[in-house]
Scaffold this motif. Structure first.
Motif, PDB file in Angstrom:
ATOM      1  N   GLU A   1      -9.475   7.605  -6.925  1.00 52.34           N
ATOM      2  CA  GLU A   1      -8.216   8.343  -6.880  1.00 52.34           C
ATOM      3  C   GLU A   1      -7.075   7.468  -6.367  1.00 52.34           C
ATOM      4  O   GLU A   1      -5.995   7.447  -6.947  1.00 52.34           O
ATOM      5  N   TYR A   2      -7.326   6.709  -5.298  1.00 49.72           N
ATOM      6  CA  TYR A   2      -6.188   5.934  -4.790  1.00 49.72           C
ATOM      7  C   TYR A   2      -5.874   4.737  -5.668  1.00 49.72           C
ATOM      8  O   TYR A   2      -4.732   4.301  -5.742  1.00 49.72           O
ATOM      9  N   LEU A   3      -6.876   4.228  -6.355  1.00 50.79           N
ATOM     10  CA  LEU A   3      -6.582   3.120  -7.266  1.00 50.79           C
ATOM     11  C   LEU A   3      -5.741   3.593  -8.431  1.00 50.79           C
ATOM     12  O   LEU A   3      -4.838   2.901  -8.894  1.00 50.79           O
ATOM     13  N   ARG A   4      -6.044   4.793  -8.907  1.00 49.43           N
ATOM     14  CA  ARG A   4      -5.336   5.320 -10.070  1.00 49.43           C
ATOM     15  C   ARG A   4      -3.862   5.516  -9.739  1.00 49.43           C
ATOM     16  O   ARG A   4      -3.001   5.283 -10.576  1.00 49.43           O
ATOM     17  N   GLY A   5      -3.593   5.920  -8.498  1.00 52.05           N
ATOM     18  CA  GLY A   5      -2.204   6.112  -8.113  1.00 52.05           C
ATOM     19  C   GLY A   5      -1.623   7.339  -8.768  1.00 52.05           C
ATOM     20  O   GLY A   5      -2.335   8.149  -9.348  1.00 52.05           O
ATOM     21  N   THR A   6      -0.308   7.502  -8.638  1.00 56.64           N
ATOM     22  CA  THR A   6       0.325   8.695  -9.202  1.00 56.64           C
ATOM     23  C   THR A   6       1.229   8.341 -10.364  1.00 56.64           C
ATOM     24  O   THR A   6       1.614   7.208 -10.505  1.00 56.64           O
TER      25      THR A   6
END
Lengths: 241, 331
Positions: free
Chosen positions: A236-241
């Protein structure tokens, strides 16, 4: 032979209710929808999940739920003596069936009608408890593939040697010929989905041994949850927003 | 991120440390909403007084909402659902997808689109090459293979689910249809966000980029879609373009136009940029892809070296910088 020494330690230096070192990892096969590797001491297993996908053999298609298939195999180099293992021998057929039934019990198959889920588990190193290790690896791989499940199935074995209940037998203890109880547990629902023993045990002792195996399952479930949660967070944090 | 791919990169010690610091920074700058992750069988905290609608990936157990998937908890008003990360594609009506034909059947094609079933593209729900709106005759049915064959890569739109649960597609515009001369890449679908625009013409490169919602990405030579063909006078247009092309571009063995070397290189460059971003697990946007491609040029990295360890590390570091500056703008 003396499997539990006078000092209270086992042959490999563990206490009777001590598990081997566990290492679980998600993402072992690049092209699979979900995959995992699971290690318990010297036992090492990888699992790959493909699907849900279109049913390959139309005759096997089920109208209201998914078809689950499982294939268990042992690498030639997994045991001490390098033996050629024919595909589909009695042992691996039985294990495939056991794993399939255990996993099918926790997958919400009715959510994926007319599709098929393939589970492939392979033993890379065998040192006792491959049955449990395969189920744990398959659970991780299914969760990684994003397949809905009612709970995480985890499995652990326990035995009874030298009138002591022993958790998580290794190959040496396994081949002693004593009773070996393998339990598969849905830890949240507190339900047993797999229970195997091919020996005789008095009922009161059996209950103790089974309780020990259940404790082991719960410990593994905690570990698997941690691994999955960490993996999800990372994605999730790698994907970012 | 598949650690597996990163392990295969053979990072040296410095590169490994740099990558780890970059990833650590990404974790630090990520918004706290990312903390709402759940694993299978975790409880999802809800306020029962307000009433709860259980969405995908949830079930009820002893009056509590329990996750059945690993993912991120999303809340919309009363609805609570779990958004999965690594899972197969879940179609929504209107999605633009890229797929591969696996079977030509009676009046329809079957397509592999990374869904739990094959998708169906009816002959009646696509524009015929001659552009005329009419009933499909038996001749059209016989000529289906001249439109799409097995193993063709095509682009279409999700039309909806049929009552029997099968997924139907449509291709009622010129922008949909067969994709030729290019590369198909498959990435996990969660890396692609649904946007207004999924067709991109990268003018500097002369390349078309289609980000299919199902995780299939097409990078191919730019094709002009003239509106004229839609009106039905497509016949002459096609002939014209054939003539003009035969003058300028050398023809291949089967009379197809050959792509220029430059375009081929550009396709590979964009494709490698997509590969790098998906290996690192960053979401795929046109801006991100273009930025990665541009960086490879400005750093003087050859297209083939883009898949090496150094470029991965640099891409990760660039992403950290980008997200930091975004945060600063907001704050």
């Amino acid at each position: 032979m003396e499997y539990v020494k006078l000092s209270g330690f086992r042959l490999d230096g563990r206490r009777p209710t001590e598990m081997r070192h566990i290492h679980a990892e998600v993402g072992a096969v690049a092209n699979a929808d979900g995959s995992a590797s699971f290690e318990m001491g010297n036992t090492k297993v990888i699992a790959a999940v493909y699907g849900p996908k279109e049913v390959e053999n139309k005759g096997q298609q089920i109208g209201n739920k998914a078809l689950v298939r499982c294939e268990y195999s042992m690498a030639n180099f997994s045991t001490g003596d390098r033996a050629r293992r024919p595909k589909g021998d009695r042992r691996s057929t039985e294990l495939s069936l056991v794993i399939r039934q255990t996993m099918e019990a926790c997958i919400l198959t009715h959510l994926m009608p007319r599709s098929q889920i393939d589970i492939y588990v392979q033993v890379l190193q065998a040192d006792g408890g491959t049955r449990s290790a395969c189920i744990n690896a398959a659970t991780l791989a299914l969760a990684d593939a994003g397949i809905p499940m009612c709970d995480l199935v985890t499995s652990c074995a326990a035995g009874y040697l030298n009138s002591t209940p022993l958790l998580d037998l290794n190959y040496l203890e396994d081949s002693a010929g004593g009773p070996d109880v393998t339990v598969g547990l849905l830890s949240k629902l507190d339900k047993v989905t797999l229970l195997q023993m091919d020996a005789k045990l008095p009922l009161d002792i059996f209950e103790n041994v089974m309780q020990l195996a259940i404790e082991g399952c719960k410990a593994i479930a905690n570990l698997i949850r941690q691994v999955l949660l960490e993996n999800t967070k990372k994605l999730e944090y790698l994907r970012g927003t | 991120m598949r650690d597996l791919h990163l392990q295969q990169l053979r990072l040296n010690q410095t590169q490994r440390v740099r990558l780890q610091t970059a990833l650590q920074k990404l974790q630090d700058v990520s918004p706290s909403s990312a903390a709402a992750t759940v694993a299978v069988a975790d409880n999802i905290p809800v306020n029962h007084e307000d009433g709860v609608l259980k969405g995908h990936g949830t079930s009820e157990l002893d009056g509590q909402v329990v996750a059945t998937l690993c993912g991120v908890v999303e809340r919309v008003n009363k609805l609570v659902y779990v958004r999965t990360l690594r899972a197969r594609y879940k179609p929504e009506i209107g999605d633009i997808i890229v797929g591969r034909v696996i079977e030509v059947a009676t009046k329809h094609w079957r397509l592999e689109i990374n869904f739990s079933q094959d998708a169906v593209l009816m002959l009646s729900s696509m524009n015929l090459p001659d552009g005329i709106q009419r009933r499909r005759t038996a001749t059209d049915e016989l000529n289906m293979r001249s439109i799409f064959e097995e193993n063709d890569v095509i682009c279409a739109e999700v039309r909806g689910f049929q009552h029997d649960g099968s997924l139907h597609l449509q291709a009622r515009s010129l922008k949909y249809g067969k994709l030729k001369s290019g590369q198909l890449l498959t990435v996990p679908p969660y890396l692609i966000k649904r946007r207004k625009q999924h067709f991109h013409h990268l003018e500097n490169y002369g390349v078309d980029l289609i980000l299919g919602c199902n995780g299939f990405i097409w990078i191919g030579e730019h094709v002009e879609t003239s509106n004229g063909v839609m009106e039905g006078d497509g016949g002459n247009k096609v002939e014209e373009s054939n003539e003009s092309s035969s003058h300028s571009v050398p023809l291949g063995e089967k009379g197809q136009r050959l792509m220029s070397l430059e375009t081929r290189q550009h396709i590979c460059q964009i494709a490698n940029a997509v590969r790098v971003l998906s290996t690192l697990g960053f979401s795929l946007t046109t801006e991100g892809i273009l930025e990665a491609a541009k960086a490879s040029i400005s750093l003087g990295i050859n297209t083939k070296d883009m898949l090496g360890a150094e470029f991965h590390v640099q891409t990760a570091e660039r992403e950290v910088g980008r997200r930091m500056s975004l945060l600063r703008k907001k704050g």
